[in-house]
Design a protein around this motif. Structure first.
Motif, PDB file in Angstrom:
ATOM      1  N   ASP A 118       0.798  -1.219   0.000  1.00 35.60           N
ATOM      2  CA  ASP A 118       0.000   0.000   0.000  1.00 35.60           C
ATOM      3  C   ASP A 118       0.838   1.280   0.000  1.00 35.60           C
ATOM      4  N   ASP A 162       7.558 -13.147  -7.136  1.00 33.71           N
ATOM      5  CA  ASP A 162       6.954 -12.460  -5.994  1.00 33.71           C
ATOM      6  C   ASP A 162       7.632 -11.108  -5.764  1.00 33.71           C
ATOM      7  N   ASP A 215       0.297 -20.337   5.823  1.00 31.60           N
ATOM      8  CA  ASP A 215      -0.750 -19.698   5.022  1.00 31.60           C
ATOM      9  C   ASP A 215      -0.227 -18.601   4.103  1.00 31.60           C
ATOM     10  N   PHE A 216       1.093 -18.387   4.058  1.00 26.31           N
ATOM     11  CA  PHE A 216       1.683 -17.512   3.051  1.00 26.31           C
ATOM     12  C   PHE A 216       1.610 -18.176   1.673  1.00 26.31           C
ATOM     13  N   ASP A 267       0.542 -14.498   6.771  1.00 28.65           N
ATOM     14  CA  ASP A 267       1.872 -14.024   7.150  1.00 28.65           C
ATOM     15  C   ASP A 267       2.725 -15.134   7.754  1.00 28.65           C
ATOM     16  N   ASN A 300      -1.788 -16.256  -1.383  1.00 28.64           N
ATOM     17  CA  ASN A 300      -2.605 -16.313  -0.182  1.00 28.64           C
ATOM     18  C   ASN A 300      -2.385 -15.030   0.625  1.00 28.64           C
ATOM     19  N   ASN A 301      -3.255 -14.762   1.570  1.00 26.69           N
ATOM     20  CA  ASN A 301      -3.193 -13.529   2.348  1.00 26.69           C
ATOM     21  C   ASN A 301      -2.740 -13.804   3.769  1.00 26.69           C
ATOM     22  N   GLU A 320       5.364  -8.551   5.721  1.00 28.88           N
ATOM     23  CA  GLU A 320       4.224  -7.982   5.012  1.00 28.88           C
ATOM     24  C   GLU A 320       3.437  -9.092   4.319  1.00 28.88           C
ATOM     25  N   LYS A 321       2.114  -8.963   4.315  1.00 34.02           N
ATOM     26  CA  LYS A 321       1.259  -9.942   3.652  1.00 34.02           C
ATOM     27  C   LYS A 321       1.170  -9.609   2.155  1.00 34.02           C
ATOM     28  N   ASN A 322       2.250  -9.882   1.444  1.00 33.23           N
ATOM     29  CA  ASN A 322       2.260  -9.568   0.018  1.00 33.23           C
ATOM     30  C   ASN A 322       2.394 -10.822  -0.845  1.00 33.23           C
ATOM     31  N   SER A 323       1.996 -11.963  -0.291  1.00 33.89           N
ATOM     32  CA  SER A 323       2.062 -13.217  -1.044  1.00 33.89           C
ATOM     33  C   SER A 323       1.176 -13.136  -2.281  1.00 33.89           C
TER      34      SER A 323
END
Length: 523
Positions: free
Chosen positions: A389, A426, A503-504, A472, A469-470, A463-466
């Motif tokens: 962001d 990525d 879950d990344f 960390d 998936n969303n 950061e959740k930038n996978s």
């Protein structure tokens, strides 16, 4: 009178007996004195000869004792040492790229054979020249994709440098040529050639070292890639690195600048064909680095301290390192790459600012005199990740720390050159980037020759930038390392790793495995 006459007679007899013996004693003393004088003369002659030998030895160059397992040959004007090593590795891994049991394209069973030989010449105490050659063969890679070219690597000079100490009586030491640059724990400076899988790690560099009362200061310049005569498309490293010592405390402040002038779309030289992993109409060519252009300034410091907790050999060693990065990242041209190589942020003609942080903190408690000499290590590492962001790029630039310092298994899914296997590029431009890694390790030595370690690491995303998936949580990593020293020449190890994706990654991601054994013979 009668008694007086008797005493006179006795005295005369005694004088007759003693006087001849006294004369004899005087003669013996004279002879002894002559012998002593002769011995003193011989001793003086021997001392003079010994002094001459000492002077001749002092004038000759010092002959260094050869290291264990190395031959020594007397060379012109000094010494020449010849030695080397032979490394045999066997490895197996599965799911390290796709985390998918149904897809075996990332399953490998490989043997690696790497001999090296070096020549080390010291014509004087202040001069040294060193050359090392290496070649590596891979066996069992027949199913590998075309263009990967790992079956037989060419003979290479992985070291070729000369060193002059106290240059021109200034106190500076100059070391120039292809050399290893290993600083601290390799957070940012260790592997200058991360593309060849540990065959070589050298830098083409010039290093100027100045010793002082607090330690040493190194000035570094390295040319990593000479693409054309124009420096605008090369890769260069400039730096100053200090190693200071204050009692049991080490302080290592440094300032580095990396100029990686490479357009993103020139990072991969594509050749027409079919990629057996993705089915796209291309395969790998000469380059495996689709990174964007980068200019990064890094200011960092490393601290170490060792506490002796008691008189029974219990110690506590602490280490910490941190750095702040500024600079720019140029994603221009990345949109021209095939899908697997494209960057999902800042696509197109975009040059953005970098704002990144990284660091680690660890402590090791060792019982050096206890049975099995156990030690316990706890650590946490942090590498900032890119915030989707923001208008800046916050991902950490790991410079030349792209080696498996945390995991031989997990590094496969991070390295840019393997992005076509994962199916997407990525946002993490570096290898060790966008991570928080707490870890724990226990090490024991059941014998003087055998060392056993068990290590656990928990990888989190900053950061959740996978892309898939969303989450960390990157995953859990368990490592078993057995090391054995057979003798002064032969050693070996066995390493097994397991990684459980979090879950990344995709919800149905399967576990990955890595196993390796090694035998190393030094001569």
């Amino acid at each position: 009178m009668r008694y007086t006459s008797i005493f006179i007679l006795i005295g005369a007899v005694l004088m007759g007996i003693v006087m001849p013996k006294a004369g004899l004693c005087q003669d013996n003393v004279s002879e002894l004195e002559k012998k002593v004088q002769a011995l003193e003369s011989q001793l003086n002659e021997m001392k003079a000869a010994l002094d001459e030998l000492k002077q001749e030895k002092a004038a000759a160059p010092a002959v260094a004792a050869p290291a264990e397992g190395q031959m020594q040959l007397v060379g012109p004007g000094g010494t020449l040492r010849v030695g080397g090593d032979i490394r045999l590795r066997g490895l197996f891994f599965d799911n390290v790229w796709n985390y998918d049991n149904a897809n075996d394209t990332d399953q490998r069973e490989v043997f690696r054979f790497r001999p090296r030989v070096f020549f080390d010449w010291k014509p004087t105490d202040d001069m040294e020249a060193y050359v090392r050659m290496t070649k590596e063969w891979f066996y069992g890679q027949d199913e590998e994709m075309p263009g990967y070219d790992v079956e037989g690597k060419d003979v290479a000079f992985d070291s070729a440098w000369f060193e002059v100490k106290n240059m021109l009586n200034t106190g500076f030491t100059l070391k120039a040529g292809r050399q290893d640059l290993i600083y601290g724990e390799g957070l940012v400076l260790l592997d200058g050639t991360p593309y060849d899988g540990s065959q070589t790690i050298g830098f083409d560099a010039i290093k100027l070292t100045y010793p002082h009362e607090w330690g040493t200061t190194d000035l570094i310049y390295s040319k990593l890639h000479e693409n054309n005569a124009d420096m605008a498309d090369d890769e260069d490293l400039y730096g100053i690195y200090n190693k200071l010592k204050f009692g049991n405390t080490g302080v290592e402040p440094y300032l580095l600048y990396r100029n990686k002038n490479l357009d993103a779309d020139k990072g991969v030289n594509l050749i027409a064909g079919t990629n057996i992993f993705s089915g796209a109409n291309y395969v790998f060519g000469e380059s495996l680095d689709p990174s964007p252009g980068e200019e990064t300034v890094l200011l960092g410091t490393r601290l170490t301290h060792m506490f002796e907790l008691n008189d029974d050999g219990m110690t506590l060693s602490l280490g910490a390192e941190g750095g702040k990065e500024w600079g720019t990242v140029d994603f221009t041209g990345s949109g021209n790459l095939p899908g697997a190589f494209q960057f999902n942020r800042f696509a197109g003609d975009n040059r953005v600012d970098r704002d990144a942080w990284a660091g680690y903190l660890h402590g090791t408690l060792a019982f050096n005199n206890a049975p099995w000499k156990p030690s316990f290590k706890a650590a946490v590492s942090y590498f900032s990740g890119d915030d989707p962001d923001s208008s800046d790029y916050e991902g950490w630039d790991d410079f030349y720390g792209q080696w498996p310092k945390y995991s031989e298994l997990y590094v496969y899914s991070l390295y840019d050159g393997f992005k076509s296997r994962t199916g997407a590029n990525d946002p993490d431009v570096g290898v060790w980037s966008n991570m928080i890694i707490p870890e724990a390790m226990i090490t024991v030595k059941p014998t003087e020759k055998y060392t056993q370690s068990l290590r656990y690491l928990y990888y989190l995303a900053d950061e959740k930038n996978s892309l898939v998936n969303n989450g960390d949580e990157r995953g859990h990593n368990l490592q078993w390392l057995s090391q054995y020293v057979f003798n002064n020449n032969l050693s070996g190890h066995f390493l097994a790793e397991w990684f459980a994706p979090g879950d990344f990654y995709a919800d149905d991601a399967d576990d990955a495995f890595f196993v390796r054994f090694e035998l190393m013979y030094k001569f």
